[in-house]
Design a protein around this motif. Sequence first.
Motif, mmCIF file in Angstrom:
data_model
loop_
_atom_site.group_PDB
_atom_site.id
_atom_site.type_symbol
_atom_site.label_atom_id
_atom_site.label_comp_id
_atom_site.label_asym_id
_atom_site.label_seq_id
_atom_site.Cartn_x
_atom_site.Cartn_y
_atom_site.Cartn_z
ATOM 1 N N PHE A 81 0.856 -1.184 0.000
ATOM 2 C CA PHE A 81 0.000 0.000 0.000
ATOM 3 C C PHE A 81 0.890 1.231 0.000
ATOM 4 O O PHE A 81 1.717 1.400 0.895
ATOM 5 C CB PHE A 81 -0.866 -0.012 1.256
ATOM 6 C CG PHE A 81 -2.318 0.283 1.006
ATOM 7 C CD1 PHE A 81 -3.083 -0.574 0.234
ATOM 8 C CD2 PHE A 81 -2.916 1.422 1.554
ATOM 9 C CE1 PHE A 81 -4.439 -0.311 0.012
ATOM 10 C CE2 PHE A 81 -4.262 1.691 1.329
ATOM 11 C CZ PHE A 81 -5.031 0.822 0.564
ATOM 12 N N VAL A 112 -10.604 -0.597 -9.575
ATOM 13 C CA VAL A 112 -9.725 0.537 -9.878
ATOM 14 C C VAL A 112 -8.273 0.168 -9.560
ATOM 15 O O VAL A 112 -7.346 0.553 -10.270
ATOM 16 C CB VAL A 112 -10.149 1.783 -9.060
ATOM 17 C CG1 VAL A 112 -9.168 2.928 -9.253
ATOM 18 C CG2 VAL A 112 -11.552 2.221 -9.454
ATOM 19 N N GLU A 113 -8.079 -0.611 -8.501
ATOM 20 C CA GLU A 113 -6.718 -0.950 -8.074
ATOM 21 C C GLU A 113 -6.195 -2.232 -8.722
ATOM 22 O O GLU A 113 -4.982 -2.470 -8.741
ATOM 23 C CB GLU A 113 -6.658 -1.086 -6.549
ATOM 24 C CG GLU A 113 -7.157 0.135 -5.772
ATOM 25 C CD GLU A 113 -6.336 1.391 -6.029
ATOM 26 O OE1 GLU A 113 -5.522 1.432 -6.966
ATOM 27 O OE2 GLU A 113 -6.521 2.367 -5.271
ATOM 28 N N ASN A 134 1.077 5.398 -0.203
ATOM 29 C CA ASN A 134 0.316 6.635 -0.063
ATOM 30 C C ASN A 134 -1.196 6.403 -0.111
ATOM 31 O O ASN A 134 -1.934 7.131 -0.778
ATOM 32 C CB ASN A 134 0.719 7.645 -1.143
ATOM 33 C CG ASN A 134 1.997 8.392 -0.758
ATOM 34 O OD1 ASN A 134 2.478 8.265 0.383
ATOM 35 N ND2 ASN A 134 2.560 9.144 -1.685
ATOM 36 N N GLY A 135 -1.635 5.378 0.599
ATOM 37 C CA GLY A 135 -3.065 5.146 0.730
ATOM 38 C C GLY A 135 -3.720 4.454 -0.434
ATOM 39 O O GLY A 135 -4.950 4.391 -0.500
ATOM 40 N N ARG A 136 -2.927 3.961 -1.401
ATOM 41 C CA ARG A 136 -3.507 3.239 -2.543
ATOM 42 C C ARG A 136 -2.772 1.906 -2.705
ATOM 43 O O ARG A 136 -1.552 1.831 -2.533
ATOM 44 C CB ARG A 136 -3.313 4.028 -3.848
ATOM 45 C CG ARG A 136 -3.944 5.403 -3.899
ATOM 46 C CD ARG A 136 -5.367 5.401 -4.428
ATOM 47 N NE ARG A 136 -5.592 4.659 -5.658
ATOM 48 C CZ ARG A 136 -5.637 5.204 -6.878
ATOM 49 N NH1 ARG A 136 -5.449 6.491 -7.033
ATOM 50 N NH2 ARG A 136 -5.894 4.454 -7.944
ATOM 51 N N ALA A 191 -13.779 -0.059 -5.398
ATOM 52 C CA ALA A 191 -12.353 0.254 -5.253
ATOM 53 C C ALA A 191 -11.477 -0.829 -5.892
ATOM 54 O O ALA A 191 -10.445 -0.537 -6.505
ATOM 55 C CB ALA A 191 -12.006 0.405 -3.771
ATOM 56 N N GLU A 232 2.797 0.704 3.392
ATOM 57 C CA GLU A 232 2.251 -0.209 4.399
ATOM 58 C C GLU A 232 1.954 -1.565 3.772
ATOM 59 O O GLU A 232 1.747 -1.664 2.568
ATOM 60 C CB GLU A 232 0.933 0.360 4.948
ATOM 61 C CG GLU A 232 1.066 1.706 5.627
ATOM 62 C CD GLU A 232 -0.297 2.301 5.962
ATOM 63 O OE1 GLU A 232 -0.918 1.823 6.914
ATOM 64 O OE2 GLU A 232 -0.737 3.225 5.252
ATOM 65 N N PRO A 233 1.919 -2.594 4.586
ATOM 66 C CA PRO A 233 1.533 -3.918 4.052
ATOM 67 C C PRO A 233 0.029 -3.967 3.800
ATOM 68 O O PRO A 233 -0.716 -3.140 4.319
ATOM 69 C CB PRO A 233 1.921 -4.882 5.182
ATOM 70 C CG PRO A 233 1.851 -4.056 6.421
ATOM 71 C CD PRO A 233 2.208 -2.652 6.025
ATOM 72 N N TRP A 234 -0.420 -4.935 2.985
ATOM 73 C CA TRP A 234 -1.862 -5.170 2.823
ATOM 74 C C TRP A 234 -2.466 -5.352 4.210
ATOM 75 O O TRP A 234 -1.894 -6.042 5.055
ATOM 76 C CB TRP A 234 -2.130 -6.448 2.048
ATOM 77 C CG TRP A 234 -1.907 -6.565 0.574
ATOM 78 C CD1 TRP A 234 -1.877 -7.755 -0.099
ATOM 79 C CD2 TRP A 234 -1.748 -5.563 -0.426
ATOM 80 N NE1 TRP A 234 -1.709 -7.534 -1.444
ATOM 81 C CE2 TRP A 234 -1.618 -6.204 -1.669
ATOM 82 C CE3 TRP A 234 -1.690 -4.161 -0.394
ATOM 83 C CZ2 TRP A 234 -1.441 -5.512 -2.869
ATOM 84 C CZ3 TRP A 234 -1.511 -3.468 -1.585
ATOM 85 C CH2 TRP A 234 -1.396 -4.138 -2.787
ATOM 86 N N ARG A 235 -3.636 -4.769 4.421
ATOM 87 C CA ARG A 235 -4.330 -4.957 5.695
ATOM 88 C C ARG A 235 -5.586 -5.780 5.488
ATOM 89 O O ARG A 235 -6.471 -5.379 4.726
ATOM 90 C CB ARG A 235 -4.729 -3.596 6.288
ATOM 91 C CG ARG A 235 -3.557 -2.708 6.676
ATOM 92 C CD ARG A 235 -2.795 -3.264 7.841
ATOM 93 N NE ARG A 235 -1.738 -2.355 8.274
ATOM 94 C CZ ARG A 235 -0.700 -2.755 8.983
ATOM 95 N NH1 ARG A 235 -0.568 -4.041 9.312
ATOM 96 N NH2 ARG A 235 0.215 -1.887 9.362
ATOM 97 N N VAL A 249 -8.458 -7.255 -2.124
ATOM 98 C CA VAL A 249 -8.725 -7.447 -0.694
ATOM 99 C C VAL A 249 -8.144 -6.285 0.101
ATOM 100 O O VAL A 249 -8.770 -5.747 1.007
ATOM 101 C CB VAL A 249 -8.101 -8.771 -0.199
ATOM 102 C CG1 VAL A 249 -8.204 -8.886 1.312
ATOM 103 C CG2 VAL A 249 -8.753 -9.952 -0.889
ATOM 104 N N ALA A 250 -6.929 -5.887 -0.275
ATOM 105 C CA ALA A 250 -6.233 -4.843 0.469
ATOM 106 C C ALA A 250 -6.986 -3.520 0.422
ATOM 107 O O ALA A 250 -7.110 -2.833 1.425
ATOM 108 C CB ALA A 250 -4.834 -4.656 -0.096
ATOM 109 N N THR A 251 -7.519 -3.174 -0.747
ATOM 110 C CA THR A 251 -8.151 -1.871 -0.888
ATOM 111 C C THR A 251 -9.585 -1.877 -0.389
ATOM 112 O O THR A 251 -10.118 -0.837 -0.022
ATOM 113 C CB THR A 251 -8.082 -1.391 -2.347
ATOM 114 O OG1 THR A 251 -8.400 -0.001 -2.373
ATOM 115 C CG2 THR A 251 -9.074 -2.124 -3.230
ATOM 116 N N CYS A 252 -10.206 -3.052 -0.360
ATOM 117 C CA CYS A 252 -11.623 -3.139 0.026
ATOM 118 C C CYS A 252 -11.794 -2.855 1.500
ATOM 119 O O CYS A 252 -11.113 -3.451 2.332
ATOM 120 C CB CYS A 252 -12.156 -4.535 -0.292
ATOM 121 S SG CYS A 252 -13.847 -4.785 0.270
#
Lengths: 222, 247
Positions: free
Chosen positions: B69, B222-223, B71-73, B219, B100-103, B166-169
């Motif tokens: 991740f 888009v990612e 800058n927030g994307r 989201a 950041e890592p996938w959350r 998964v990360a962005t959702c």
Amino acid sequence: MALNQLFFRKTIIAATGLFLCIFLVVHLSANCILLLPEETARSLYNSYSTTLRESPLIKIVAYLLYLSIILHVVFALLITIANRKAKPQKYVMNSSRENSTWTSQNMGLIGTMILLFIVVHLANFWARIKLGMGDAVGLDAAGNVDVYEVTSSLFHNIYYVIFYTVLAIPLALHLHHGFKSAFKTLGFYHKKGLRIVAKIALVYAIVMGVGFGIIPFIVYSK
Amino acid sequence: MKVTFKIWRQEGPDDKGAIRAYEVDGLTEDMSFLEALDHLNELLVLKDEKVIAFEYDCREGICGQCGVFINGRAHGPHDNMTTCQLHMRSFKDGDTIVVEPWRAASFPVIKDLIVDRSAFDRIIEQGAFISSKTGTAPEANAIPIPKEVSDRAMDAAACIGCGACVATCKNSSAALFTSAKINHLNGLPQGRAEEHKRVAEMTYQMEIEGFGSCTFTGACEVECPEGISIINIAEMNARVTKSKVFG
Ligand code: HEM
Ligand code: SF4
Ligand code: FES
């Protein structure tokens, strides 16, 4: 195979949500009577409301409506909790505005505002007319319960007018996302069709938002 | 070019972890994002500090290992791109870049920026394959498949399992990934024999793994570096219903 909660819950939310969407169309159409000149509006609105109250069919629909709201809210709560649990740690920086709408990210919050609205709205009308709570409701010249008077007196209080108008905004936002989302949840996957659904959702949300938002103002200024 | 990286450092699964800042000089705009991290790691080695753990393999946008991740994307500021295809020219001199890592509950952090994505493998194990022996490749026209059917299956098959969806959702839903795998196989004659079983078992595994439900924020598409369309999820929903009725 066990019940798949991920789908079951969303399906209930979508089906009840769409049913509520249909209800809102009927409800707004009826409310347009309030825009007519005072005396016509009073007699029409009251006789319409009496017809509804006395119809056994409407009784069934009304119970379906209560059930839908309850199921919608309960399952919305359940998925919101489960979905939060699926993402226990938030990002330090999250630019979700760049990939999705604020509305789609905050349906739970927006829904809670609508729930607040529904509670106040039911207290204003349903509790007074159906449960006989608060000031007694009189009859009009034709002998129908004077629901128009309840509406008109409520909307001569500017605070209620503002409350009803402001809360039409979350309603419009919720409907815009919810209407589009429900079709996909229920498995409609035709590409062009979904584009049309998105356009209808926008028009629908604007009509509902503006309609419900502006009627209290018009009644106020009558 | 000089930037400040703010990077999630976490010793192991049980460590609490925190963001740490690193000022890095000597970068060029032509460096890929991963090369910039390599450069930072070289500096850390020289200073006898622990290097930042991050994942990659192909560095050409096809393996799906490099997800972080930025800058927030997911995968940084561009739509539909993997991290390894991101270059420093997408940032400005003096920028601060948060990494950041996938959350997701289902993607626990192993170390620093590396997460455990084996939940995806377990979804795949439930049915993203065909159980019959296929032997050698058959004659190309033995099974006629209409162009639009094969196009849709191939579009879905493009998923590289990176986990950005998964990360962005906000719900950590694995619906885009799973729908891509399901529609890829169920859309083709070879996959049809097991279609209902596949849908039921793969989607049920999503729930067991603790992924959330899809609320169509959009989201993910888009990612997604492969541009997997969210319409795949609607199609999967239709297949779930179909599997309940006919399965
Ligand atoms: C007039 C009342 C309402 C209508 C017409 C309505 C309509 C809808 C529709 C059509 C959906 C889409 C279902 C889907 O995504 O497949 C939805 C979703 C949802 N609604 Fe409502 N709703 C209403 C009231 C409420 C209330 C009172 C709450 C909360 C307390 C609520 C919370 C939610 C939530 C959390 C979702 C799922 C959100 C998501 O998809 O991200 N709604 N609603
Ligand atoms: S659907 Fe897209 S974002 Fe999700 S795992 Fe596959 S390639 Fe990555
Ligand atoms: S390293 Fe393989 S896709 Fe980025």
